[in-house]
Enzyme design. Structure first.
Site, PDB file in Angstrom:
ATOM      1  N   CYS A 113       0.819  -1.228   0.000  1.00  0.00           N
ATOM      2  CA  CYS A 113       0.000   0.000   0.000  1.00  0.00           C
ATOM      3  C   CYS A 113       0.849   1.273   0.000  1.00  0.00           C
ATOM      4  CB  CYS A 113      -0.942   0.004   1.197  1.00  0.00           C
ATOM      5  SG  CYS A 113      -2.029  -1.438   1.254  1.00  0.00           S
ATOM      6  N   HIS A 147      -9.528   3.573  -0.917  1.00  0.00           N
ATOM      7  CA  HIS A 147      -8.176   3.007  -0.885  1.00  0.00           C
ATOM      8  C   HIS A 147      -7.867   2.191  -2.137  1.00  0.00           C
ATOM      9  CE1 HIS A 147      -4.439   1.500   0.450  1.00  0.00           C
ATOM     10  NE2 HIS A 147      -4.844   0.425   1.095  1.00  0.00           N
TER      11      HIS A 147
END
Length: 389
Positions: A84, A336
């Site tokens: 991420c 996200h």
């Protein structure tokens, strides 16, 4: 060493997109170049963040494909993958290349599609995300990322008495902030009661303690201060970047709730920027789960250890509070799309430091900090931006 600046920024709405990856990337990259006042011929390189394109969409050589789509064919381009923290790592390398004089202007972007529009449903996407966990000791147990952060958070609750209600306050805050952001995946508010009444995903996390699977793209133009001064742009100087890692797997970490890499990356960024936590006016941090925000506010030194939950409940981290955290809505409400998340944080801070954030503007914001983690908190990139003076 030369000074690096953000000369232009652009991003798409986060949510569900039917667009292809090249189309989605262009919707962020071209506005970023327009914002900087540059043409494709002015860009020296493309640094791209994309995490799961190979597994999700069968796209594994994206950088030259996307460069061609936005008119940059021929420039050196490279894809970064760091879970991420992917596009923050791409940004760090662009900053270093500009500071060293290797390039004058670099397009840094991130793009990812993670929603069901890809043809991958939640269970399959969860399995793909779990490939960032340890392949020998974690994945065979069935551990996925809600479980990873639940373990870290449960230890924090044991150490400091953090409650589920305090975790829910993080979700309430970020949903309120997201309601002020037209690019957020979730544009509506929630309540502590709604969060606590939601189904359990991984104890102590209810559904609304967890961020969504989103599609989206974000991009910035990183230019030397000398080049940016000649452009028709509102530049934002890069004051410091820190990058650190921690032990993998989780069982080998010195302490599961301390998030060592965040503390080390923050120390590097603060030292380079010659500031401390008390100097920061606005923060975008990696709240993939509400517990992750609690741990991060402490690791960054914004609150004392053990006070992340009480600080959220008391409104200290809300807009109008002592240190506003995630005015964009954060991962929790803004969304996200893994490869785009890090640069999206920088887009939000760029707008905050320019005074262009609209209803979610933090008053008198001069110093902004971004915190982007990857994997089981094993990678963290922390960036400090300052308003131009």
């Amino acid at each position: 060493m030369r000074e690096a600046t953000i000369a232009g920024a652009g991003m798409t709405r986060f949510g569900v997109h039917e667009s292809t990856l090249p189309e989605l990337f262009a919707d962020a990259a071209l506005p970023a170049m327009d914002d900087a006042g540059v043409e494709a011929a002015d860009i020296d390189a493309l640094y791209l963040g994309n995490t799961m394109g190979g597994q999700i969409e069968g796209e594994s050589h994206l950088a030259p494909t996307l460069a061609s789509h936005v008119g940059l064919a021929g420039v050196p381009c490279q894809r970064f993958e760091d879970a991420c923290a992917t596009s923050s790592n791409a940004f760090k390398h662009a900053v270093r290349a500009v500071e060293a004089g290797h390039h004058d202007a670099v397009l840094v972007g991130g793009v990812e599609r993670c929603s069901a529009a890809t043809g991958r449903e939640t269970d399959e996407m969860t399995r793909i995300f779990a490939s960032a966990a340890h392949g020998t000791y974690e994945r065979p147990t069935g551990l996925t990322f809600p479980g990873v952060f639940a373990l870290l958070t449960k230890r924090h609750m044991h150490e400091y008495g953090t409650t589920e209600e305090q975790l829910a306050e993080v979700a309430v805050k970020n949903h309120y902030h997201g309601s002020l952001n037209p690019r957020a995946h979730f544009g509506k508010e929630t309540t502590v009661e709604e969060v606590l009444e939601g189904p359990i995903v991984a104890d102590p996390f209810h559904l609304h303690d967890c961020c969504p699977f989103s599609d989206g793209a974000a991009a910035v133009v990183v230019a030397s201060a000398e080049v940016a001064a000649e452009l028709d742009c509102d530049l934002v100087p890069v004051a410091g970047v820190g990058h650190a890692t921690d032990v993998v797997p989780i069982a080998d970490k010195a302490h599961p709730s301390v998030t060592r890499s965040a503390r080390d990356a923050a120390s590097q960024a603060y030292e380079t920027a010659r500031i401390g936590p008390d100097d920061v006016d606005v923060v975008e941090l990696h709240d993939c789960f509400t517990g992750a925000e609690v741990l991060a506010t402490e690791a960054l030194g914004l609150v004392e250890d053990g006070q992340g939950g009480p600080a959220a409940a008391a409104g200290r981290t809300s807009l109008g509070g002592e240190i506003p955290v995630n005015p964009s809505g954060g991962l929790k409400a803004k969304g996200h799309p893994l490869g785009a998340t890090g640069v999206a944080q920088l887009v939000e801070l760029t707008e905050q430091l320019r005074g262009d954030a609209g209803d979610r503007q933090v008053e008198d914001a001069d110093v902004g900090l971004a915190h982007n983690l990857g994997g089981d908190a094993a990678t963290t990139v922390v960036t400090v931006l300052e308003a131009a003076r």
